[in-house]
Design an enzyme around this catalytic site. Structure first.
Site, short mmCIF file in Angstrom:
data_model
loop_
_atom_site.label_atom_id
_atom_site.label_comp_id
_atom_site.label_asym_id
_atom_site.label_seq_id
_atom_site.Cartn_x
_atom_site.Cartn_y
_atom_site.Cartn_z
N TRP A 63 2.30 4.48 0.87
CA TRP A 63 2.19 5.71 1.76
C TRP A 63 2.05 6.97 1.18
O TRP A 63 2.56 7.51 0.41
CB TRP A 63 3.53 5.55 2.61
CG TRP A 63 3.60 6.11 3.89
CD1 TRP A 63 3.76 7.39 4.32
CD2 TRP A 63 3.68 5.73 5.27
NE1 TRP A 63 3.90 7.91 5.48
CE2 TRP A 63 3.73 6.43 6.30
CE3 TRP A 63 3.54 4.17 5.57
CZ2 TRP A 63 3.62 6.31 7.49
CZ3 TRP A 63 3.35 4.09 6.90
CH2 TRP A 63 3.65 4.91 7.92
N THR A 95 0.95 -1.19 -0.10
CA THR A 95 -0.03 0.02 0.01
C THR A 95 1.07 1.09 -0.03
O THR A 95 1.76 1.16 0.88
CB THR A 95 -0.85 -0.06 1.22
OG1 THR A 95 -1.72 -1.12 1.28
CG2 THR A 95 -1.77 1.25 1.17
N ASP A 112 -15.68 -4.86 10.25
CA ASP A 112 -14.66 -4.39 11.17
C ASP A 112 -14.40 -2.82 11.29
O ASP A 112 -13.27 -2.54 11.60
CB ASP A 112 -13.41 -5.16 11.08
CG ASP A 112 -12.41 -5.22 12.28
OD1 ASP A 112 -12.94 -5.44 13.31
OD2 ASP A 112 -11.10 -5.14 11.87
#
Length: 359
Positions: free
Chosen positions: A175, A173, A242
């Protein structure tokens, strides 16, 4: 996206382009000719440094790629056909869920998810030689496979992640640039208790949104409640129960977006369609017109055809087992039915809106 033809020679320029895209309401633009090259770069650039990322409860690595760009690496823990039994938020993070969620974010035209791509790394030659001491200290060998357990709340030798020999698959992923990498973490208004036999108010009171949420800033007007509704659409499709907290950019305007980050607890059980994820839609009965139009266009199998095509070029394709695509085809009509009931009860113009001005 054409990965093969993507030119990654000028990596500094490409990372600069990715950084320039970010603003309060998007992480990447609608038109993005450089996206394939940036994803290819993330999947293939030389790793200059590897460290544990202590944030959270699961193993994650922080990698620094050539050119200084940071990425978060989440490793494979399950085979594609593994089914997570039990509660919908159980199990380890799923690296492939992060990839699929990013491409769904593209298809829904939210553009609120950081860039994610699959990557296969050699732990012995790419990670261990450049690992920090605290990460390297967690490496072990088990059944001729290289394993590690990292540094985090529940990280220990019993919960190691293991490669296939020296090699492990994962997701990376991107940053976000420094200006956009400071977040404010907020409790989701539909957070569950995570305690057996103790229900949250929203689980007991169908009027919770009308009586509570719609009266509380930042949900009483503006973009945030519409962002919560968009997130419920997104999370129901991917089976993510979640999202107990969410993040926004810190020190920005009140209309800064709800970021679609941390989607790794998705795609756990394709046979279970968790109804509680729909609660914000059922109780608040509002949705962006642009999202509503998109859902109509994506029905009848279009959504999963597009998602499958979007993920086909990923380095770890196939990203999802077909059962998870089938599950999305089941969930989309339920989403549409949920909003149609709201429209029937409250009228179209009160439910499907582009701007929320409050009660």
């Amino acid at each position: 996206m054409d990965f093969q033809a993507a030119d990654v020679s000028d990596f500094k320029k490409l990372y600069k382009v990715a950084g320039s895209w970010v603003n309060e309401r998007q992480i990447y633009p609608y038109q993005h000719p450089e996206l394939a090259a940036i994803l290819k770069l993330m999947a293939s650039s030389k790793i200059m440094k590897a460290d544990a990322l202590p944030k959270g409860t699961q193993i994650k690595l922080l990698l620094v790629l050539e050119g200084g760009q940071r990425v978060v690496f989440k490793q494979k823990r399950y085979t594609r056909d593994h089914i997570i039994e039990g509660k919908p938020y159980d199990g380890y993070d799923r690296h492939n869920a992060e990839i699929a969620a990013f491409h769904l974010d593209r298809i829904l035209d939210y553009r609120r998810s950081p860039l994610v791509v699959g990557r296969v790394v050699n732990l012995k030659t790419e990670i261990m030689p450049v690992a920090t001491t605290r990460l390297l200290d967690t490496f072990r060998e088990k059944d001729r496979n290289i394993c590690y357990f990292g540094v985090c709340l529940y990280c220990n030798e019993k919960n190691m992640a293991c490669g296939d020999g020296d090699v492990i698959e994962g997701s990376v992923t991107l940053w976000l640039p420094e200006k956009w990498s400071v977040f404010e973490k907020l409790r989701h208004p539909y957070q569950r208790t995570y305690i057996d036999n103790r229900m949250a108010r929203w689980e007991k009171d169908e009027t919770y949104c009308e009586k509570v949420v719609k009266h509380q800033p930042p949900y009483d007007r503006g973009t945030r409640l519409l962002d919560v509704a968009d997130a419920a659409v997104f999370d129901y499709l991917i089976g993510n129960a979640d999202r107990h907290h969410y993040e926004i950019f810190k020190n920005k305007s009140k209309d800064t977006m709800l970021l679609m980050m941390d989607n790794a607890k998705s795609f756990g059980n394709p046979s279970h369609h968790e109804p509680s994820i729909l609660a914000p839609l059922k109780q608040c009965c509002i949705l962006r017109n642009s999202t509503w139009i998109k859902l109509q266009k994506l029905s009848g199998g279009v959504l999963t055809q597009l998602l499958e095509a979007a993920m086909a070029n990923d380095p770890i394709s196939p990203v999802l087992h077909p059962s998870h695509l089938n599950a999305m085809d089941v969930r989309l009509p339920i989403l549409i039915e949920t909003m149609e009931k709201c429209i029937k009860d409250k009228t179209f113009n009160k439910v499907i809106i582009e701007k929320w001005n409050g009660l």
